[in-house]
Enzyme design. Structure first.
Site, PDB file in Angstrom:
ATOM      1  N   PRO A  87      18.380   0.470  14.197  1.00  0.00           N
ATOM      2  CA  PRO A  87      19.505   0.237  13.329  1.00  0.00           C
ATOM      3  C   PRO A  87      20.688   1.235  13.704  1.00  0.00           C
ATOM      4  O   PRO A  87      21.724   1.140  13.287  1.00  0.00           O
ATOM      5  CB  PRO A  87      18.879   0.751  11.839  1.00  0.00           C
ATOM      6  CG  PRO A  87      17.564   1.476  12.302  1.00  0.00           C
ATOM      7  CD  PRO A  87      17.225   1.143  13.642  1.00  0.00           C
ATOM      8  N   GLU A 114       9.018   5.470  11.705  1.00  0.00           N
ATOM      9  CA  GLU A 114      10.071   6.031  11.806  1.00  0.00           C
ATOM     10  C   GLU A 114      11.139   6.039  12.852  1.00  0.00           C
ATOM     11  O   GLU A 114      12.236   6.552  13.025  1.00  0.00           O
ATOM     12  CB  GLU A 114      10.031   7.655  11.354  1.00  0.00           C
ATOM     13  CG  GLU A 114       9.300   8.070  10.027  1.00  0.00           C
ATOM     14  CD  GLU A 114      10.355   7.452   8.903  1.00  0.00           C
ATOM     15  OE1 GLU A 114      11.414   7.461   8.941  1.00  0.00           O
ATOM     16  OE2 GLU A 114       9.652   6.859   8.113  1.00  0.00           O
ATOM     17  N   ARG A 152      20.534 -19.369  23.546  1.00  0.00           N
ATOM     18  CA  ARG A 152      21.373 -20.429  23.156  1.00  0.00           C
ATOM     19  C   ARG A 152      22.803 -20.408  24.268  1.00  0.00           C
ATOM     20  O   ARG A 152      23.318 -21.306  24.403  1.00  0.00           O
ATOM     21  CB  ARG A 152      22.214 -20.353  21.858  1.00  0.00           C
ATOM     22  CG  ARG A 152      21.224 -20.886  20.493  1.00  0.00           C
ATOM     23  CD  ARG A 152      21.669 -20.567  19.505  1.00  0.00           C
ATOM     24  NE  ARG A 152      22.954 -21.563  19.300  1.00  0.00           N
ATOM     25  CZ  ARG A 152      22.757 -22.848  18.821  1.00  0.00           C
ATOM     26  NH1 ARG A 152      21.604 -23.343  18.677  1.00  0.00           N
ATOM     27  NH2 ARG A 152      23.690 -23.429  18.710  1.00  0.00           N
ATOM     28  N   ASP A 167      30.252 -23.760  18.242  1.00  0.00           N
ATOM     29  CA  ASP A 167      29.862 -22.910  17.168  1.00  0.00           C
ATOM     30  C   ASP A 167      30.723 -21.801  16.782  1.00  0.00           C
ATOM     31  O   ASP A 167      31.824 -21.553  17.265  1.00  0.00           O
ATOM     32  CB  ASP A 167      28.783 -22.131  17.903  1.00  0.00           C
ATOM     33  CG  ASP A 167      27.289 -22.882  18.047  1.00  0.00           C
ATOM     34  OD1 ASP A 167      27.093 -23.940  17.037  1.00  0.00           O
ATOM     35  OD2 ASP A 167      26.366 -22.345  18.463  1.00  0.00           O
TER      36      ASP A 167
HETATM   37  N1  SAH Z   1      14.113   5.841  10.647  1.00  0.00           N
HETATM   38  C1  SAH Z   1      14.958   5.047  11.425  1.00  0.00           C
HETATM   39  C2  SAH Z   1      14.580   3.407  11.092  1.00  0.00           C
HETATM   40  C3  SAH Z   1      13.337   3.060  11.562  1.00  0.00           C
HETATM   41  S1  SAH Z   1      12.907   1.531  11.237  1.00  0.00           S
HETATM   42  C4  SAH Z   1      16.376   5.128  11.110  1.00  0.00           C
HETATM   43  O1  SAH Z   1      16.563   5.219   9.973  1.00  0.00           O
HETATM   44  O2  SAH Z   1      17.263   5.047  12.126  1.00  0.00           O
HETATM   45  C5  SAH Z   1      11.659   1.187  12.614  1.00  0.00           C
HETATM   46  C6  SAH Z   1      12.105   0.293  13.786  1.00  0.00           C
HETATM   47  O3  SAH Z   1      12.646  -0.893  13.070  1.00  0.00           O
HETATM   48  C7  SAH Z   1      13.185   0.873  14.412  1.00  0.00           C
HETATM   49  O4  SAH Z   1      12.607   1.707  15.273  1.00  0.00           O
HETATM   50  C8  SAH Z   1      13.867  -0.178  14.975  1.00  0.00           C
HETATM   51  O5  SAH Z   1      13.017  -0.680  16.150  1.00  0.00           O
HETATM   52  C9  SAH Z   1      13.421  -1.461  14.102  1.00  0.00           C
HETATM   53  N2  SAH Z   1      14.852  -1.890  13.185  1.00  0.00           N
HETATM   54  C10 SAH Z   1      14.707  -1.456  11.927  1.00  0.00           C
HETATM   55  N3  SAH Z   1      16.153  -1.760  11.373  1.00  0.00           N
HETATM   56  C11 SAH Z   1      16.744  -2.435  12.646  1.00  0.00           C
HETATM   57  C12 SAH Z   1      18.035  -2.909  12.776  1.00  0.00           C
HETATM   58  N4  SAH Z   1      18.976  -2.951  11.648  1.00  0.00           N
HETATM   59  N5  SAH Z   1      18.637  -3.477  13.909  1.00  0.00           N
HETATM   60  C13 SAH Z   1      17.284  -3.438  14.841  1.00  0.00           C
HETATM   61  N6  SAH Z   1      16.303  -2.732  14.847  1.00  0.00           N
HETATM   62  C14 SAH Z   1      15.933  -2.464  13.631  1.00  0.00           C
END
Ligand code: SAH
Length: 254
Positions: A87, A114, A152, A167
């Site tokens: 994220p 996490e 795609r 698209d």
């Molecule tokens: N504690 C972290 C979130 C961990 S979520 C933070 O707040 O930054 C667990 C895993 O889910 C992450 O390591 C990632 O690989 C995936 N993940 C969660 N949300 C995501 C998103 N919006 N985009 C891409 N990967 C995501």
């Protein structure tokens, strides 16, 4: 193109990879995808992939060793572009998808808990990518989003090259609305021009509807894109029609 995915939940992928366009792309050899179980690269008896965070606090952190070994062993001698789904990464958009699609080999690393030990990011990740400003429980769905959007863009994966070119986002605008049989649905008729057989008129109508959809739903896209004269004229038409409509509404209200 080759894509390697590393995850502790490889069982999430087979149905996705065998279905529809991606399944066909894999069969025809346009796309080669392999999913690897991170636990295979652990060294302890319990095949553990996580540990408590230094500094305390809740949750578990994925340990660096299995990731670093997995990335090195799966890469072999090659140099795939290594993406950690996170994220905190750069938010995925059409431009990023097309850029990734030009790489011959990608490796997608799916975090859980996490997230991963920061040393993984430091040593074996080229880029972090996010699918949006919200947090999921794992990187597997984001990895599927990447695989599907990238595939795609590989020539031959989507049957009619046209349907990718038209698209949304491709030329900076949203797609025009689509209609199919029957002609009347719940009292709404298909726009007449689409039945006319006049391809120039249909093209013009579609371009105008693309502009209208973008103006109404994603005006931010229009600010970023230069318009040609024809498009300026269409946009002017749309605005004056909208103005006329609101005049009628005002008149009806009073
Ligand atoms: N504690 C972290 C979130 C961990 S979520 C933070 O707040 O930054 C667990 C895993 O889910 C992450 O390591 C990632 O690989 C995936 N993940 C969660 N949300 C995501 C998103 N919006 N985009 C891409 N990967 C995501």
């Amino acid at each position: 193109m080759r894509i390697d995915v590393v995850t502790i939940f490889p069982e999430l992928f087979p149905a996705f990879l065998a279905t529809s366009l991606i399944g066909r792309a894999a069969q025809s050899g346009l796309l080669e995808i392999e999913v690897h179980d991170l636990r295979h690269y652990t060294k302890d008896r319990h095949r553990s992939v996580d540990d408590e965070p230094y500094g305390g606090g809740g949750g578990m952190v994925m340990t660096a060793q299995p990731w670093i070994d997995a990335v090195e062993q799966i890469s072999g001698g090659a140099t795939p572009w290594r993406v950690l789904l996170s994220p905190q990464g750069r938010r995925l958009d059409d431009r990023k998808v097309r850029e990734l699609a030009t790489r011959p080999q990608l490796m997608l690393l799916c975090g859980r808990y996490e997230g991963v030990d920061e040393r993984v990011v430091e040593h074996v990740v080229d880029e972090e990518i996010s699918v949006g400003d919200y947090v999921l429980s794992g990187g597997e769905l984001p990895a599927m989003v990447l695989v599907e959007s990238i595939s795609r863009q590989i020539p031959g994966v989507v049957g009619l090259a046209d349907s990718v070119v038209q698209d949304s986002f491709r030329d900076g605008l949203l797609d025009h609305p689509h209609y199919t049989r029957p002609r009347n649905v719940a009292g709404s008729e298909v726009p007449r021009v689409l039945l006319s057989g006049d391809h120039a008129a249909i093209d013009r109508w579609r371009r105008k509807q693309s502009l209208r959809a973008t103006l109404e739903k994603r005006p931010d896209l229009l600010h970023r894109r230069p318009l040609d004269l024809g498009e300026e004229a269409l946009l002017e038409e749309i605005r004056s029609e909208a103005g006329a409509e609101s005049e009628v509404m005002k008149a009806e209200e009073t």
